[in-house]
Write an enzyme that holds these catalytic residues in place. Structure first.
Site, PDB file in Angstrom:
ATOM      1  N   SER A   1     -11.099  -3.121  18.515  1.00  0.00           N
ATOM      2  CA  SER A   1     -11.558  -1.736  18.379  1.00  0.00           C
ATOM      3  C   SER A   1     -13.032  -1.672  18.738  1.00  0.00           C
ATOM      4  O   SER A   1     -13.667  -2.690  18.991  1.00  0.00           O
ATOM      5  CB  SER A   1     -11.333  -1.250  16.950  1.00  0.00           C
ATOM      6  N   LYS A   2     -13.534  -0.447  18.735  1.00  0.00           N
ATOM      7  CA  LYS A   2     -14.908  -0.220  19.172  1.00  0.00           C
ATOM      8  C   LYS A   2     -15.920  -1.084  18.435  1.00  0.00           C
ATOM      9  O   LYS A   2     -16.927  -1.499  18.997  1.00  0.00           O
ATOM     10  CB  LYS A   2     -15.272   1.251  18.958  1.00  0.00           C
ATOM     11  N   ARG A   3     -15.644  -1.336  17.160  1.00  0.00           N
ATOM     12  CA  ARG A   3     -16.659  -2.068  16.408  1.00  0.00           C
ATOM     13  C   ARG A   3     -16.802  -3.520  16.905  1.00  0.00           C
ATOM     14  O   ARG A   3     -17.776  -4.184  16.604  1.00  0.00           O
ATOM     15  CB  ARG A   3     -16.358  -2.006  14.905  1.00  0.00           C
TER      16      ARG A   3
ATOM     17  N   GLY B   1     -17.050  -4.219  20.045  1.00  0.00           N
ATOM     18  CA  GLY B   1     -17.817  -4.177  21.300  1.00  0.00           C
ATOM     19  C   GLY B   1     -17.154  -3.219  22.266  1.00  0.00           C
ATOM     20  O   GLY B   1     -16.274  -2.451  21.882  1.00  0.00           O
TER      21      GLY B   1
END
Ligand code: GLU
Length: 467
Positions: A240-242, A244
């Protein structure tokens, strides 16, 4: 049989890194078998499918150099064909009109949920006479799915997977407004395009059972399936976005080479022994769906940097200089002259050893072409401050060096160190600071040789004049 694979992304605004890997596997398998690799944009969600979102996918694939055969197909534009197939199933008795109102369906869902049944729709219009249809209700078309037995898929990655048909209700094929559902569209498009192998994320495994029912209802050959595990983050959680960047364009912007990215993505879930570095040429020779792993691969940014660094070192100097030009121009704020471009290329052997990405390389190369005065970091400032005398001596040595080469300058440095009874480093470091504005740089005598006598002298003079 000619292998036909496809990549069928839904445009969401970027080419997801997982999608890029799916595309790569499909592309490799097609190229490995001498087959075809098709591209279909699943743009039936009109709200999300903007031109920009489609462009991002096409650009991402082009950047990765994954070329598709024929034109990219728009799923939305094929909606009439999808509807035609739904009606054909109706005529064949493999589908039926369902006139349930939204309230009825809601009630069915609630009841199924309360009774712990997985199935939503109870098949109430399956055998009912359409003459009983309530006035004013526009029907949907539903598949007459098998009520007993099981649906089995021999997945090339997951092995044999099956589901009890009682778990699958009669899915909608065509909505009451005449638009096809996703399940129908995918099957019709794959069939019409002659797709033989569906290689995609395992989040679609459940869809495969339903899609298979549509193939069977139409009497069409079912393609081979290969559902690949999704990519996870370094901590094992779904990417997921967290963790990267998710979009492939972010990796382009970070300065990874397309070939390095392909190599890295290939190794995320596919292996050939322990070999990390596999050229695209070799990958085409070696790739097989059977080599795709069954457990989720983890994104490993350190590994990506490692692979990237190797590709940078292998790349031709001219190519690298070309890649970093616009980055360097943006950073130094001027257009490069032809001579400066040549200088960048000539400097590549000294620079590329330390770089992991093109951005590293550009950053490290900027000092060569910056207009004076150079910006100095703190350490370089004190090296210059404490080394003024040495720099003054260098002015004479530089002016006199004959030939003006790295070897001759190194020779001069040794002589100077001996004469002043100081270490070679104490002679070289002030020069490094003056020429680069930093306490780290590629081998400094080589830098001087690259810059040339005049520019080297100008830089020393500017450093000495610095307060
Ligand atoms: N459009 C789907 C996605 O982007 C892929 C569908 C398929 O490969 O069958 O996840």
């Amino acid at each position: 049989m000619t292998v036909v694979t496809r990549f069928a992304p839904s445009p969401t605004g970027y080419l997801h890194i997982g999608g890029a890997r799916t595309a790569l596997f499909n592309w490799l398998y097609a190229r490995h078998t001498g087959g075809k690799f098709l591209l279909r944009i699943e743009d039936t969600d009109r709200a999300r499918s903007t031109e920009d979102a489609v462009r991002a996918i096409l650009e991402g694939l082009k950047w990765l150099e994954l070329d598709w055969d024929g034109d990219a197909v728009s799923q939305f534009e094929r909606k009439d064909r999808h509807a035609e197939v739904a009606r054909q199933m109706l005529e064949m008795g493999r589908a039926y009109y369902c006139y349930c109102t939204p309230e009825e369906l809601e009630e069915m869902r609630a009841r199924a949920k309360a009774e712990g049944r997985p199935v939503g729709y109870d098949g109430r219009w399956r055998d009912r006479d359409p003459a009983e249809a309530p006035a004013g209700v526009k029907p949907v078309i539903r598949l007459k799915a098998p009520l007993t037995g099981e649906s089995v898929i021999h997945d090339l990655v997951q092995g044999e997977v099956k589901v009890d048909n009682r778990q699958l209700d009669d899915m909608i094929l065509l909505r009451s407004d005449g638009t096809p559902t996703y399940m129908l569209a995918v099957v019709v498009d794959d069939h019409d395009a002659g797709v033989t192998h569906v290689i995609r994320g395992d989040d679609h495994l459940n869809n495969a059972f339903r899609q298979r029912q549509i193939y069977e209802a139409m009497g069409w050959d079912v393609p081979q399936y290969a559902h690949i595990p999704l990519i996870h983050g370094p901590d094992g959680a779904k990417l997921s976005k967290r963790h990267g960047a998710l979009g492939i364009e972010a990796y382009r912007d970070m300065g990874y080479l397309p070939a390095a990215m392909r190599n890295y993505l290939l190794r995320l879930g596919w292996g050939h022994g322990d070999t990390d570095i596999i050229s695209t040429e070799d990958a085409i020779k070696l790739f097989d769906v059977s080599g795709i792993g069954r457990s989720p691969a983890r994104m490993d940014f350190t590994k990506l940097d490692h692979v990237s660094g190797i590709y940078i070192r292998q790349a031709a100097d001219k190519e690298l200089a070309g890649h970093i030009m616009s980055r360097v121009e943006t950073e130094v704020g001027t257009k490069l002259t032809l001579a400066q471009r040549d200088l960048l290329e000539a400097a590549m052997p000294g620079l590329k050893d330390r770089a992991k990405t093109l951005n590293d390389l550009a950053e490290a190369a900027c000092f060569l072409v910056r207009p004076l005065p150079l910006p100095f970091n703190d350490k370089a400032q004190s090296l210059v401050r404490e080394g003024r005398e040495v720099l003054a001596a260098w002015q004479h040595l530089i002016a006199a060096a004959e030939p003006f080469s790295a070897a001759a300058l190194e020779e001069s440095a040794r002589a100077l160190a001996e004469q002043k009874q100081i270490k070679l480093g104490a002679v070289a470091q002030p020069l490094r600071a003056a020429l680069s504005g930093s306490n780290v740089s590629p081998p400094i005598f080589e830098v001087a040789a690259l810059l040339g006598r005049d520019e080297t002298l100008r830089r020393i003079e500017a450093a000495i004049a610095m307060n």
